[in-house]
Design an enzyme around this catalytic site. Sequence first.
Site, PDB file in Angstrom:
ATOM      1  CG  HIS A   1      -1.995   0.997   1.240  1.00 13.89           C
ATOM      2  ND1 HIS A   1      -3.218   0.785   1.829  1.00 13.89           N
ATOM      3  CD2 HIS A   1      -2.048   2.260   0.739  1.00 13.89           C
ATOM      4  CE1 HIS A   1      -3.972   1.873   1.704  1.00 13.89           C
ATOM      5  NE2 HIS A   1      -3.268   2.790   1.050  1.00 13.89           N
TER       6      HIS A   1
ATOM      7  CG  ASP B   1      -6.372   3.511  -0.293  1.00  8.27           C
ATOM      8  OD1 ASP B   1      -7.033   3.344   0.737  1.00  8.27           O
ATOM      9  OD2 ASP B   1      -5.322   4.172  -0.329  1.00  8.27           O
TER      10      ASP B   1
ATOM     11  CG  ASN C   1      -5.002   7.780  -4.488  1.00  7.33           C
ATOM     12  OD1 ASN C   1      -3.960   7.173  -4.701  1.00  7.33           O
ATOM     13  ND2 ASN C   1      -5.206   8.513  -3.414  1.00  7.33           N
TER      14      ASN C   1
ATOM     15  NE  ARG D   1       0.071  11.449  -2.868  1.00  6.66           N
ATOM     16  CZ  ARG D   1      -0.958  10.924  -2.209  1.00  6.66           C
ATOM     17  NH1 ARG D   1      -1.867  10.203  -2.847  1.00  6.66           N
ATOM     18  NH2 ARG D   1      -1.094  11.126  -0.926  1.00  6.66           N
TER      19      ARG D   1
ATOM     20  CG  HIS E   1      -1.203   6.667  -1.688  1.00  9.55           C
ATOM     21  ND1 HIS E   1      -2.370   6.552  -2.425  1.00  9.55           N
ATOM     22  CD2 HIS E   1      -1.481   6.125  -0.475  1.00  9.55           C
ATOM     23  CE1 HIS E   1      -3.308   5.994  -1.682  1.00  9.55           C
ATOM     24  NE2 HIS E   1      -2.802   5.720  -0.489  1.00  9.55           N
TER      25      HIS E   1
ATOM     26  CG  ASN F   1      -9.118   8.251   5.366  1.00  8.84           C
ATOM     27  OD1 ASN F   1      -9.437   7.215   5.942  1.00  8.84           O
ATOM     28  ND2 ASN F   1      -9.820   8.731   4.347  1.00  8.84           N
TER      29      ASN F   1
ATOM     30  CG  HIS G   1      -0.507  14.966   1.160  1.00 12.57           C
ATOM     31  ND1 HIS G   1      -1.380  14.942   0.095  1.00 12.57           N
ATOM     32  CD2 HIS G   1      -0.915  13.988   2.006  1.00 12.57           C
ATOM     33  CE1 HIS G   1      -2.287  13.994   0.299  1.00 12.57           C
ATOM     34  NE2 HIS G   1      -2.032  13.399   1.437  1.00 12.57           N
TER      35      HIS G   1
ATOM     36  CG  ASP H   1      -2.310   4.708   3.592  1.00 15.72           C
ATOM     37  OD1 ASP H   1      -2.208   5.034   2.399  1.00 15.72           O
ATOM     38  OD2 ASP H   1      -3.287   5.007   4.297  1.00 15.72           O
TER      39      ASP H   1
ATOM     40  CG  HIS I   1      -5.962   2.124   5.787  1.00 16.56           C
ATOM     41  ND1 HIS I   1      -7.319   2.028   5.895  1.00 16.56           N
ATOM     42  CD2 HIS I   1      -5.729   2.814   4.643  1.00 16.56           C
ATOM     43  CE1 HIS I   1      -7.877   2.629   4.856  1.00 16.56           C
ATOM     44  NE2 HIS I   1      -6.936   3.112   4.077  1.00 16.56           N
TER      45      HIS I   1
HETATM   46 ZN   LIG Z   1      -7.104   4.319   2.431  1.00 15.97          ZN
HETATM   47 ZN   LIG Z   2      -3.876   4.739   1.042  1.00 17.57          ZN
END
Ligand SMILES: [Zn+2]
Ligand SMILES: [Zn+2]
Length: 431
Positions: free
Chosen positions: A57, A151, A91, A61, A59, A277, A308, A304, A231
């Site tokens: 998991h 997700d 995402n 980007r 990200h 989150n 950012h 996760d 998560h």
């Molecule tokens: Zn999530």
């Molecule tokens: Zn996530």
Amino acid sequence: MSSYLITGASIVGGEVADLLIDNGEIVAIGNDLDAPADATTIDGTGKIALPGLVDLHTHLREPGREDAETVLTGTRAAALGGFTAVFAMANTEPVADTAGVVEQVWRLGREAGYADVYPIGAVTVGRQGTQLAELGAMAESAARVRVFSDDGDCVWDAALMRRALEYVKAFGGTIAQHAQEPRLTQGAQMNEGALSGVLGLTGWPSVAEESIIARDILLNAHVGSKLHICHLSTKGSVEIVRAAKRRGLEVTAEVTPHHLLLTEDKVESYNPVYKVNPPLRTKEDVEAVREGLADGTIDIVATDHAPHPVEDKDCEWSAAAFGMTGLETALSVVQHAMIDTKLMTWADLADRMSYRPAAIGQVSGEHGQPLAAGAPANLVLVDPAGERTVVPSETASLSRNTPFDGMTLPGRVVATFLRGKPTVLDGKLTR
Ligand SMILES: [Zn+2]
Ligand SMILES: [Zn+2]
């Protein structure tokens, strides 16, 4: 290709031995090995050799938010953290909901060469939660997608979730659910409880997570497919998954390093670096997820990692983005929360952070194999006695939103090898 001889390391699950890497493989493990004359020797005394970590998991980007992270910078951070494989969440902008986008992400990972990148495909078109994405086309693409997730958002429509589970059953795929009942979490900013009342922030009740987990375990039992819970963060979630597994129901689950260590009290600072989150929970929840990870109710640790840029985090609490970085600190946090507390052994850590995530992601042919002669040389050498203080500006990630800023954590990644090539040596990237 160069060869490497790691001497006198504690081989996880085995003895203290030398380990010889040549031609991309572990050639031999033992004493007094016959190494090629030009082999580079690495002193493994006091260090632990683990299989390369696998993050189910992450990200990354890219495409779309290259100001937060790219496949290159994210996998550099992964290598520094001891990872040799990461699963990239869908995402992105555009969303990874077609064969074209997942192949792009997969190829960028290959080109970067720091860790293998396995794209996760979106469950629904545009992650809008209304229409199934081209799951079969993503599965058949060069990226060979086996895990699908919206997700960031929950697949909240039960009929759609059922269809997704049915669809991926045909090729043995897995749906990874971000368990968050949307109506129960409208405007939610932190864990719901006494503290959210005091701080005046809208609460995020545990039941918003638990109700979706319970629903999806039952849905999946009806369909007979593969369900993974992202998560998991509450005591009640652990209890639901434990009861389901006792009944023989198929489900796997993950917990993040930050949910193993941090509690909602951090929110008292109103520092948005702690906004995540699902939210940071209570001490009781942290104890329960630790226990669940130790006894195998929770199958794996997944970071996760959610980078950012400063402008999305350095603002007032309610306006800030949800998410924390995690790739470079995961191993240290898990050592701190689980091994130094004697809840788990290093062999357990190899299981929860390498073998099992590789198995759930269906990449066990390439990653997450026990260290043995003939296995691909994907491994990490850790100094458990080392320690470091987390300094956000020293990160390889493009983003600096680590919640462990200023904390001194145990353990240091000394070297990481991807198919026999060092990505990290002496704790530094090799290129
Ligand atoms: Zn999530
Ligand atoms: Zn996530």
